[in-house]
Design a protein around this motif. Structure first.
Motif, short mmCIF file in Angstrom:
data_model
loop_
_atom_site.label_atom_id
_atom_site.label_comp_id
_atom_site.label_asym_id
_atom_site.label_seq_id
_atom_site.Cartn_x
_atom_site.Cartn_y
_atom_site.Cartn_z
N LEU A 1 81.20 65.38 43.68
CA LEU A 1 81.02 65.74 42.27
C LEU A 1 82.33 65.90 41.52
N ASN A 2 83.35 66.40 42.20
CA ASN A 2 84.62 66.65 41.50
C ASN A 2 85.25 65.38 40.94
N ARG A 3 84.90 64.21 41.47
CA ARG A 3 85.50 62.97 40.92
C ARG A 3 84.90 62.60 39.56
N TYR A 4 83.76 63.18 39.19
CA TYR A 4 83.11 62.87 37.93
C TYR A 4 83.56 63.77 36.77
N GLY B 1 88.86 74.52 40.06
CA GLY B 1 89.78 73.78 40.91
C GLY B 1 90.55 74.65 41.88
N ASN B 2 90.14 75.89 42.04
CA ASN B 2 90.82 76.82 42.93
C ASN B 2 90.26 76.85 44.34
N SER B 3 89.27 76.01 44.60
CA SER B 3 88.68 75.96 45.93
C SER B 3 88.13 74.57 46.18
N SER B 4 88.20 74.13 47.40
CA SER B 4 87.71 72.81 47.78
C SER B 4 86.20 72.88 48.05
N PRO B 5 85.42 71.97 47.46
CA PRO B 5 83.98 71.99 47.71
C PRO B 5 83.64 71.78 49.19
N VAL B 6 84.39 70.94 49.87
CA VAL B 6 84.12 70.69 51.30
C VAL B 6 84.41 71.95 52.11
N THR B 7 85.54 72.59 51.83
CA THR B 7 85.89 73.83 52.53
C THR B 7 84.84 74.90 52.27
N MET B 8 84.40 75.01 51.03
CA MET B 8 83.39 76.02 50.69
C MET B 8 82.10 75.77 51.45
#
Length: 159
Positions: A150-153, A125-132
């Motif tokens: 994916l993070n919502r699951y 949770g230390n980085s945003s998947p979209v930003t990455m």
């Protein structure tokens, strides 16, 4: 934990099963990408950390959010130097999440490839998947929309 050896020794001494997801997120947040890469140089320690992270995926899965989702997600955690790529697969089907180590013959709906440091920052949770993705720190092949959501699951800690 500012030098690589001290960081590695501190992490190596952890009983990962006794560390909560929130504590793990704080540990990862405190480490620089260089420190994580240093930790990952220890193949046995890297394998322990990855095994624990993927085992937690099953426990942190939120079936009520997944609904009827059917998906195979392949994770490729790449390393610098001579360390082997680690491959895990997460299968979500019928409200259940299972994780297996290694590459199956099945075709994944999405494949996510990233380095050790980026992987740990993402799953903690230390980085945003979209930003990455936008910064090209994660390579996505297949269903980009699934990858973005994916993070919502999963119950991902808030560091």
């Amino acid at each position: 934990m500012s030098d690589g050896a001290g960081t590695r020794d501190g992490i190596a001494g952890l009983d990962f099963s006794a560390v909560t997801p929130e504590e793990f997120a704080k540990i990862v947040k405190s480490l620089s990408p260089k420190e994580i890469d240093e930790i990952a140089r220890d193949g046995e320690l890297r394998a322990r950390i990855l095994a624990e992270v993927f085992a937690r995926m099953e426990r942190q899965f939120k079936p009520e959010t997944a609904g009827s989702l059917q998906a195979l997600i392949r994770w490729q955690v790449t390393s610098a130097g001579d360390r082997a790529e680690a491959v895990y697969e997460t299968t979500i089907a019928d409200g259940v999440c299972t994780v297996g180590e290694g590459r199956s013959d099945a075709t994944p709906r999405v494949t996510l490839a990233m380095g050790d440091a980026d992987f740990l920052k993402l799953v903690s949770g230390n980085s945003s998947p979209v930003t990455m993705f936008m910064m090209r720190k994660v390579k996505i092949t297949g269903d980009v929309a699934l990858a973005a959501g994916l993070n919502r699951y999963f119950d991902i800690p808030k560091p």
